[in-house]
Structure formats: C-alpha cells, structure tokens
Design a protein around this motif. Structure first.
Motif, PDB file in Angstrom:
ATOM      1  N   CYS A  64       9.142  -0.897   1.529  1.00 41.62           N
ATOM      2  CA  CYS A  64       9.386  -2.235   0.972  1.00 41.62           C
ATOM      3  C   CYS A  64       8.133  -2.894   0.402  1.00 41.62           C
ATOM      4  O   CYS A  64       8.230  -3.735  -0.490  1.00 41.62           O
ATOM      5  CB  CYS A  64       9.977  -3.161   2.037  1.00 41.62           C
ATOM      6  SG  CYS A  64      11.582  -2.636   2.681  1.00 41.62           S
ATOM      7  N   HIS A  65       6.967  -2.546   0.927  1.00 39.62           N
ATOM      8  CA  HIS A  65       5.730  -3.228   0.560  1.00 39.62           C
ATOM      9  C   HIS A  65       4.799  -2.293  -0.213  1.00 39.62           C
ATOM     10  O   HIS A  65       4.818  -1.076  -0.018  1.00 39.62           O
ATOM     11  CB  HIS A  65       4.993  -3.730   1.808  1.00 39.62           C
ATOM     12  CG  HIS A  65       5.780  -4.706   2.617  1.00 39.62           C
ATOM     13  ND1 HIS A  65       5.792  -6.056   2.352  1.00 39.62           N
ATOM     14  CD2 HIS A  65       6.590  -4.521   3.693  1.00 39.62           C
ATOM     15  CE1 HIS A  65       6.562  -6.670   3.235  1.00 39.62           C
ATOM     16  NE2 HIS A  65       7.068  -5.770   4.058  1.00 39.62           N
ATOM     17  N   GLY A  66       3.961  -2.880  -1.063  1.00 43.85           N
ATOM     18  CA  GLY A  66       2.966  -2.120  -1.809  1.00 43.85           C
ATOM     19  C   GLY A  66       1.553  -2.519  -1.428  1.00 43.85           C
ATOM     20  O   GLY A  66       1.327  -3.454  -0.648  1.00 43.85           O
ATOM     21  N   LEU A  67       0.590  -1.791  -2.011  1.00 40.14           N
ATOM     22  CA  LEU A  67      -0.844  -2.085  -1.839  1.00 40.14           C
ATOM     23  C   LEU A  67      -1.499  -2.003  -3.224  1.00 40.14           C
ATOM     24  O   LEU A  67      -2.397  -1.190  -3.451  1.00 40.14           O
ATOM     25  CB  LEU A  67      -1.508  -1.087  -0.885  1.00 40.14           C
ATOM     26  CG  LEU A  67      -1.075  -1.081   0.571  1.00 40.14           C
ATOM     27  CD1 LEU A  67      -1.763   0.056   1.317  1.00 40.14           C
ATOM     28  CD2 LEU A  67      -1.404  -2.409   1.247  1.00 40.14           C
ATOM     29  N   LYS A  68      -1.073  -2.839  -4.128  1.00 44.12           N
ATOM     30  CA  LYS A  68      -1.429  -2.680  -5.535  1.00 44.12           C
ATOM     31  C   LYS A  68      -2.907  -2.895  -5.833  1.00 44.12           C
ATOM     32  O   LYS A  68      -3.362  -2.532  -6.923  1.00 44.12           O
ATOM     33  CB  LYS A  68      -0.594  -3.614  -6.398  1.00 44.12           C
ATOM     34  CG  LYS A  68      -0.815  -5.103  -6.133  1.00 44.12           C
ATOM     35  CD  LYS A  68       0.086  -5.948  -7.017  1.00 44.12           C
ATOM     36  CE  LYS A  68      -0.111  -7.446  -6.786  1.00 44.12           C
ATOM     37  NZ  LYS A  68       0.775  -8.254  -7.648  1.00 44.12           N
ATOM     38  N   TYR A  69      -3.682  -3.466  -4.915  1.00 44.84           N
ATOM     39  CA  TYR A  69      -5.104  -3.685  -5.169  1.00 44.84           C
ATOM     40  C   TYR A  69      -5.995  -2.610  -4.539  1.00 44.84           C
ATOM     41  O   TYR A  69      -7.212  -2.690  -4.646  1.00 44.84           O
ATOM     42  CB  TYR A  69      -5.531  -5.055  -4.645  1.00 44.84           C
ATOM     43  CG  TYR A  69      -4.862  -6.209  -5.357  1.00 44.84           C
ATOM     44  CD1 TYR A  69      -5.067  -6.424  -6.723  1.00 44.84           C
ATOM     45  CD2 TYR A  69      -4.008  -7.074  -4.688  1.00 44.84           C
ATOM     46  CE1 TYR A  69      -4.438  -7.462  -7.386  1.00 44.84           C
ATOM     47  CE2 TYR A  69      -3.384  -8.127  -5.344  1.00 44.84           C
ATOM     48  CZ  TYR A  69      -3.606  -8.318  -6.690  1.00 44.84           C
ATOM     49  OH  TYR A  69      -2.984  -9.351  -7.352  1.00 44.84           O
ATOM     50  N   LEU A  70      -5.402  -1.640  -3.885  1.00 44.87           N
ATOM     51  CA  LEU A  70      -6.177  -0.604  -3.197  1.00 44.87           C
ATOM     52  C   LEU A  70      -6.114   0.703  -3.965  1.00 44.87           C
ATOM     53  O   LEU A  70      -5.024   1.178  -4.316  1.00 44.87           O
ATOM     54  CB  LEU A  70      -5.643  -0.401  -1.777  1.00 44.87           C
ATOM     55  CG  LEU A  70      -6.344   0.684  -0.953  1.00 44.87           C
ATOM     56  CD1 LEU A  70      -7.772   0.260  -0.612  1.00 44.87           C
ATOM     57  CD2 LEU A  70      -5.565   0.988   0.316  1.00 44.87           C
ATOM     58  N   ALA A  71      -7.275   1.291  -4.240  1.00 48.11           N
ATOM     59  CA  ALA A  71      -7.343   2.595  -4.896  1.00 48.11           C
ATOM     60  C   ALA A  71      -7.231   3.705  -3.853  1.00 48.11           C
ATOM     61  O   ALA A  71      -7.725   3.578  -2.734  1.00 48.11           O
ATOM     62  CB  ALA A  71      -8.653   2.728  -5.667  1.00 48.11           C
ATOM     63  N   PHE A  72      -6.569   4.797  -4.222  1.00 45.25           N
ATOM     64  CA  PHE A  72      -6.406   5.918  -3.292  1.00 45.25           C
ATOM     65  C   PHE A  72      -7.757   6.454  -2.825  1.00 45.25           C
ATOM     66  O   PHE A  72      -7.909   6.815  -1.657  1.00 45.25           O
ATOM     67  CB  PHE A  72      -5.614   7.045  -3.968  1.00 45.25           C
ATOM     68  CG  PHE A  72      -4.172   6.711  -4.217  1.00 45.25           C
ATOM     69  CD1 PHE A  72      -3.277   6.610  -3.168  1.00 45.25           C
ATOM     70  CD2 PHE A  72      -3.703   6.499  -5.510  1.00 45.25           C
ATOM     71  CE1 PHE A  72      -1.941   6.305  -3.394  1.00 45.25           C
ATOM     72  CE2 PHE A  72      -2.373   6.204  -5.745  1.00 45.25           C
ATOM     73  CZ  PHE A  72      -1.482   6.097  -4.684  1.00 45.25           C
ATOM     74  N   ASP A 116      -6.404   6.361  -9.137  1.00 43.98           N
ATOM     75  CA  ASP A 116      -5.331   5.384  -9.316  1.00 43.98           C
ATOM     76  C   ASP A 116      -5.264   4.420  -8.142  1.00 43.98           C
ATOM     77  O   ASP A 116      -5.794   4.689  -7.059  1.00 43.98           O
ATOM     78  CB  ASP A 116      -3.973   6.083  -9.466  1.00 43.98           C
ATOM     79  CG  ASP A 116      -3.886   6.922 -10.722  1.00 43.98           C
ATOM     80  OD1 ASP A 116      -4.378   6.455 -11.767  1.00 43.98           O
ATOM     81  OD2 ASP A 116      -3.344   8.046 -10.650  1.00 43.98           O
ATOM     82  N   LYS A 117      -4.576   3.310  -8.352  1.00 38.48           N
ATOM     83  CA  LYS A 117      -4.291   2.387  -7.264  1.00 38.48           C
ATOM     84  C   LYS A 117      -2.869   2.611  -6.767  1.00 38.48           C
ATOM     85  O   LYS A 117      -2.026   3.170  -7.483  1.00 38.48           O
ATOM     86  CB  LYS A 117      -4.452   0.937  -7.736  1.00 38.48           C
ATOM     87  CG  LYS A 117      -5.892   0.550  -8.051  1.00 38.48           C
ATOM     88  CD  LYS A 117      -6.003  -0.917  -8.429  1.00 38.48           C
ATOM     89  CE  LYS A 117      -7.456  -1.284  -8.692  1.00 38.48           C
ATOM     90  NZ  LYS A 117      -7.609  -2.720  -9.071  1.00 38.48           N
ATOM     91  N   PHE A 118      -2.614   2.195  -5.553  1.00 35.93           N
ATOM     92  CA  PHE A 118      -1.265   2.291  -5.021  1.00 35.93           C
ATOM     93  C   PHE A 118      -0.310   1.555  -5.957  1.00 35.93           C
ATOM     94  O   PHE A 118      -0.631   0.453  -6.418  1.00 35.93           O
ATOM     95  CB  PHE A 118      -1.189   1.677  -3.625  1.00 35.93           C
ATOM     96  CG  PHE A 118      -1.659   2.576  -2.520  1.00 35.93           C
ATOM     97  CD1 PHE A 118      -0.739   3.253  -1.723  1.00 35.93           C
ATOM     98  CD2 PHE A 118      -3.013   2.745  -2.273  1.00 35.93           C
ATOM     99  CE1 PHE A 118      -1.172   4.087  -0.704  1.00 35.93           C
ATOM    100  CE2 PHE A 118      -3.444   3.570  -1.247  1.00 35.93           C
ATOM    101  CZ  PHE A 118      -2.525   4.251  -0.459  1.00 35.93           C
ATOM    102  N   PRO A 119       0.846   2.114  -6.223  1.00 32.90           N
ATOM    103  CA  PRO A 119       1.780   1.420  -7.111  1.00 32.90           C
ATOM    104  C   PRO A 119       2.383   0.194  -6.440  1.00 32.90           C
ATOM    105  O   PRO A 119       2.572   0.165  -5.220  1.00 32.90           O
ATOM    106  CB  PRO A 119       2.856   2.483  -7.383  1.00 32.90           C
ATOM    107  CG  PRO A 119       2.801   3.381  -6.179  1.00 32.90           C
ATOM    108  CD  PRO A 119       1.356   3.422  -5.768  1.00 32.90           C
TER     109      PRO A 119
END
Length: 284
Positions: A64-72, A116-119
C-alpha cells in the motif's frame, strides 16, 4: 505594557506545549518509549535491524505504501542497512519503475536499477512513508524540551512503533467505511487495518561479517530475533527512521568533529589573548 506584550505570546506557547504534553501522555495518544540504537548524540543505526525492517516493509507495507524519495543504492550504505551490492541489485529488480528510455512508450516499465528510486505507490491512496518518521515526530519532539530532542531524537520512530502495536481489535462503521480502534491515532480510530500480526515475515539468517556486538550476533552466524508484533513494529520503525534520516550518523560524526575543533580553537584563542595582552595588563 511592553513587558506584557512580550510575555503574552510566550505564555501562549508554554501553555500549548504543556497541553500537547498532556495530550501525548493521555489515554488517547500515549506513545511508548523505545530504546533505539540510533538515539542520543553518539547513537548509530543497527544495520541488521534495518535489514529486518526492510523485510517487513517489503513483505507487508509495500503493498500500500511507497518510498519515492529513497534510492535503491542507499540500501547498501555502510551506516544504513549495508546490503551487499548483489542484494541491492536483486532488490531493485523486484520493483517495476517507469521506463524513460528513448524508445519507451508512455506507461512502459522496466525492472529497477540501483540508481533508481523506489516507485511511488498510489494504488490504495495510502501516504508515502519516505518522511513519515519525521512528519510524525512525537514523544521527544515538538512538545518536548530541546535537550530531549538532542539526547533522544524527535520520537518519530516511537510514534510508528506505538501506532503499529496500538490496535485494540475494535471495528467501527462510519459513512460506509470501516475504522479500526487504535490507542495512539488521534480520535482513537484509523482507516488502516492492523498490518502486523507477528507471523507476517520469517526473518532470514545472514552471515556474521562486521556485525560483532550487534543484536543477534553469535560468532560466525547472525540469528534474528523472533518475529513478534512488537519486534516487527520496532524493526520497521527503525527502518523508516533511517529512510527519513539516512545521513544521521554522518551528521553526528561531523558535529562531534566540529565540537572538538571548536574546543581546540577556544583554548588557542584563550592563550593567544593572554599572550597579546600580557604586557598591557602587567603595567597596571
């Protein structure tokens, strides 16, 4: 009159702070104090705990949740989860990210790369968790004293832990929606169903490496703790704190270095001042 004008706003701020503390300590919003390794001026992240926290996020929260500001690639930081490079690549490949290549069509995706960052995850309308531990500062934060924040942090991780372990099992229907009883969430009801049950994940076993002295380290092998609700909540709360503050350890180290240099400079200036003015003070 001038003094009253100056003191009046301060009195309001003080009263608001006391009211906030009373609310935080009340039955409807109690936040449990948790002894996290990263708290305090010399605290650091426990990489094994962050790895377990990521596992909880990946298997439970990511639906349900993302981490769009974190890069892998940040998952491989030595002061963070410290995943090996091959595991970082494997984790990134588990996620589909937008393909922005020259031949890509709108809506095309590809397996993620470490760069990439988390989608973002907007399917369920749930909030992104990248900055949740900072946005939900409490307990030590904004209603606490400044010294508490310096020694123990803002308390965002404690809030997340308390929220995840604060479900009462009650359900309430309102406007056609189901709300779930939670002792921590304002109002005592939350739209998110209880996400952790204690058997959600099976913590994996990692090799020892440089983890001597960390929780669960036993010689050549690392034995993770039992995956209870409390343990899962603590681990994912620590992980989300790292996501919000990935450079926390570096900032603490930089602050300590600057403090040491400041002390040295102060001592040098003191003796320089005595040397420069010694002749003048001697005449009197």
């Amino acid at each position: 009159m001038m003094i009253k004008r100056i003191l009046a706003p301060l009195a309001v701020v003080a009263a608001t702070g006391l009211a906030g503390q009373a609310l935080a300590a009340g039955e409807g919003g109690h936040v449990t104090d948790v002894d996290f390794s990263f708290e305090g001026p010399f605290g650091t992240y426990d990489s094994m705990q962050l790895q377990r926290g990521f596992q909880v996020f990946h298997q439970v929260c990511a639906s349900c949740h993302g981490l769009k500001y974190l890069a892998f690639r940040s998952l491989g930081d030595s002061t963070g989860p410290a995943f090996p490079d091959d595991q970082v690549k494997a984790i990134a490949a588990l996620y589909e990210v937008a393909d922005t290549g020259p031949e890509a069509l709108p809506g095309d995706t590809r397996p993620g790369l470490p760069s990439d960052k988390f989608p973002a995850n907007t399917a369920a309308g749930a909030p992104d968790l990248s900055l949740m531990a900072k946005a939900r500062a409490g307990f030590h934060g904004p209603y606490g004293l400044g010294i508490n924040q310096f020694l123990k942090g803002t308390g965002g991780a404690e809030y997340i832990y308390s929220l995840l372990t604060g479900y009462t099992g009650e359900e309430h229907e309102a406007a056609g929606s189901i709300l779930y009883g939670n002792e921590v969430f304002p109002g005592g009801k939350i739209s998110m169903a209880q996400p952790l049950w204690g058997d959600d994940v099976e913590y994996t076993v990692h090799g020892g490496g440089d983890h001597e002295g960390e929780e669960g380290y036993h010689g050549a092998d690392y034995t993770p703790p039992e995956a209870t609700i409390e343990q899962e909540a603590k681990d994912v709360a620590a992980f989300l704190m790292w996501v919000a503050e990935p450079k926390l350890t570096e900032r603490k180290e930089a602050g300590l270095r600057n403090l040491i240099w400041l002390v040295i400079l102060s001592v040098l200036l003191y003796f320089t001042n005595k040397k420069v003015w010694a002749s003048v003070k001697g005449d009197h």
